[in-house]
Design an enzyme around this catalytic site. Structure first.
Site: not given
Ligand code: G3P
Length: 224
Positions: A10-12, A94, A142, A147, A182, A203-204
């Protein structure tokens, strides 16, 4: 065609995954998918769908669609436009873009009409169970509090994954289950799959990584 097991990135709206940076990251994802023969998809900003889908060979998702029809809807995301721009699927609900249940139901219906697959996010197993009755293609569980952090769902809340898999599959075993929040390394991915997930949403861990390609290759190693 979206195959599992899968890694969806997810590029957000991170700076590292916006505009020209989104192109660079999309090319990395496509290259890694091709070289490792792994199913990788990317959820990009709607403004980037068209140009990214022209240059990559992996599935491109929208991060959202609106449950509207052709007509007078200034500023909304029409599902058919998203499809024509090159997306194969869309995220919905989301944690950073929650929908109330009736709107979510309508959004899933509209996505189906536009021939977009749906990846619907849920915050826990109970939420996932409710959403399963709407028969999306994927449910991504999630826990919101994890997150963007460095402790993964598979480490901090493994029961959320296994309980969600059990609940969802007992309602409709065709729904694919993803987990996210995470996730940073191959062990997080491996554990998620062991707990029954069909893949991960991340994402991150990729977008903010010092070396995005190395970070993605590491996650891929956990999937195999
Ligand atoms: O959509 C993916 C997400 O919300 C998880 O984010 O940064 O914890 O991988 P992250």
């Amino acid at each position: 065609m979206i195959k599992t097991p899968i890694i969806i990135i997810n590029f957000k709206t991170y700076e590292e995954s916006t505009g020209d940076n989104a192109i660079t990251l999309a090319e990395i994802c496509s290259k890694v998918a091709e070289e490792t023969k792994t199913s990788i998809a990317i959820a990009v900003q709607s403004t980037d769908i068209y140009r990214i889908s022209k240059i990559v060979s992996i599935p491109v998702l929208s991060q959202h669609i609106d449950a509207i029809d052709f007509g007078k809807n200034t500023g909304f995301l029409l599902p058919e436009s998203i499809k024509q721009a090159g997306a194969e699927a869309t995220l919905l609900n989301h944690s950073e873009h929650r929908l109330d249940f009736d709107l979510l139901k309508k959004s899933i219906e509209r996505a189906k009409q536009a021939e977009l697959k749906t990846v619907v996010c849920a915050k826990d197993a109970e939420d996932a169970e409710k959403i399963a009755h709407l028969n999306p293609d994927f449910i991504a569980v999630e826990p919101p509090e994890l997150i963007g952090g460095t402790i993964s769902v598979s480490e901090a809340k493994p029961e959320v994954i296994s309980d969600s898999v059990k609940a969802i599959k007992s309602i409709n075993n065709k729904i694919k289950v993803l987990c996210g929040a995470g996730i940073h390394n191959k062990d997080d991915v491996k554990k998620s799959v062991e707990l029954g997930a069909d893949g991960i949403l991340v994402a991150s861990g990729i977008v903010k990584a010092e070396n995005q390609e190395l970070a993605l290759r590491d996650l891929v190693n956990g999937l195999c």
